[in-house]
Scaffold this active site. Structure first.
Site, PDB file in Angstrom:
ATOM      1  N   ARG A   1      -0.079   6.881   2.075  1.00  0.00           N
ATOM      2  CA  ARG A   1      -0.032   5.722   2.976  1.00  0.00           C
ATOM      3  C   ARG A   1       0.793   6.160   4.181  1.00  0.00           C
ATOM      4  O   ARG A   1       1.915   6.661   4.025  1.00  0.00           O
ATOM      5  CB  ARG A   1       0.629   4.540   2.283  1.00  0.00           C
ATOM      6  CG  ARG A   1       0.700   3.323   3.168  1.00  0.00           C
ATOM      7  CD  ARG A   1       1.322   2.154   2.436  1.00  0.00           C
ATOM      8  NE  ARG A   1       1.163   0.963   3.227  1.00  0.00           N
ATOM      9  CZ  ARG A   1       1.011  -0.238   2.717  1.00  0.00           C
ATOM     10  NH1 ARG A   1       1.005  -0.415   1.410  1.00  0.00           N
ATOM     11  NH2 ARG A   1       0.884  -1.278   3.503  1.00  0.00           N
TER      12      ARG A   1
ATOM     13  N   GLN B   1       2.819   2.939  -6.395  1.00  0.00           N
ATOM     14  CA  GLN B   1       3.263   3.464  -5.113  1.00  0.00           C
ATOM     15  C   GLN B   1       4.630   4.118  -5.305  1.00  0.00           C
ATOM     16  O   GLN B   1       5.542   3.506  -5.861  1.00  0.00           O
ATOM     17  CB  GLN B   1       3.367   2.318  -4.105  1.00  0.00           C
ATOM     18  CG  GLN B   1       3.727   2.730  -2.706  1.00  0.00           C
ATOM     19  CD  GLN B   1       3.828   1.518  -1.799  1.00  0.00           C
ATOM     20  OE1 GLN B   1       4.814   0.801  -1.836  1.00  0.00           O
ATOM     21  NE2 GLN B   1       2.798   1.295  -1.000  1.00  0.00           N
TER      22      GLN B   1
ATOM     23  N   TYR C   1      10.172   4.260   6.052  1.00  0.00           N
ATOM     24  CA  TYR C   1      10.755   4.859   4.864  1.00  0.00           C
ATOM     25  C   TYR C   1      10.931   6.352   5.115  1.00  0.00           C
ATOM     26  O   TYR C   1      10.549   6.873   6.170  1.00  0.00           O
ATOM     27  CB  TYR C   1       9.887   4.585   3.634  1.00  0.00           C
ATOM     28  CG  TYR C   1       9.891   3.133   3.206  1.00  0.00           C
ATOM     29  CD1 TYR C   1      11.084   2.435   3.065  1.00  0.00           C
ATOM     30  CD2 TYR C   1       8.714   2.467   2.941  1.00  0.00           C
ATOM     31  CE1 TYR C   1      11.092   1.110   2.676  1.00  0.00           C
ATOM     32  CE2 TYR C   1       8.718   1.140   2.548  1.00  0.00           C
ATOM     33  CZ  TYR C   1       9.903   0.467   2.413  1.00  0.00           C
ATOM     34  OH  TYR C   1       9.919  -0.847   2.025  1.00  0.00           O
TER      35      TYR C   1
END
Length: 166
Positions: A138, A22, A90
């Site tokens: 994601r 990731q 994020y």
């Protein structure tokens, strides 16, 4: 770190499993030890008293370039794919969020503008790793806050991400 990552991937593969990595940029989630003014689409007051720094075009190009370089390193290490983290407040999620992204330029406003940096990151990554290497995004399906990302926004973003190579 590539030798150690290659060893890790080899061990996982020897057990018959696949492994992905990731990739993310913390943005406003970056702790004060990392930066006094974390990057974000718009200046944003943080609970610890800091204020984030609005990204400029050079910052955005660097983020896309660094994601691509990291994805290529992951591929070189033998990972079977990469996930671009665009959720959980994020950096990329903050661009998608109508609550956090108050920009008035081509990186703000409606869904296509708010998704622009995410799509640029995806395109840079796909160009670096090639069309057959698995890359996915994601992302939040909804932000549970007033004027946050809606399910309808998420569906549009998912379609745009797929067009960009996810």
């Amino acid at each position: 770190f590539l030798p150690g990552l290659r060893e890790l991937v080899g061990a996982i593969h020897s057990g018959g499993a696949r492994v992905a990595v990731q990739l993310m940029h913390a943005g406003v989630a970056a702790g004060a030890r990392l930066t006094p003014h974390p990057l974000s689409p718009s200046p944003f007051p943080l609970p610890d008293g800091r204020t984030s720094r609005e990204m400029n075009p050079d910052d955005m190009a660097l983020v896309a370039e660094q994601h691509a370089a990291a994805a290529l390193r992951a591929k070189d290490a033998g990972f079977d794919g990469v996930e671009i983290h665009g959720a959980h407040r994020y950096l990329l999620a903050s661009f998608l969020s109508p609550t956090m992204n108050r920009r008035q330029d081509g990186y703000g406003g409606e869904v296509p503008g708010r998704a622009r940096l995410v799509l640029e990151v995806l395109r840079w990554v796909k160009e670096a790793v090639g069309p057959d290497y698995p890359v996915w995004l994601r992302m939040n399906g909804q932000e549970w806050m007033p004027n946050g990302l809606s399910n309808e926004d998420a569906v549009l973003i998912a379609g745009l991400a797929e067009e960009a190579g996810a």
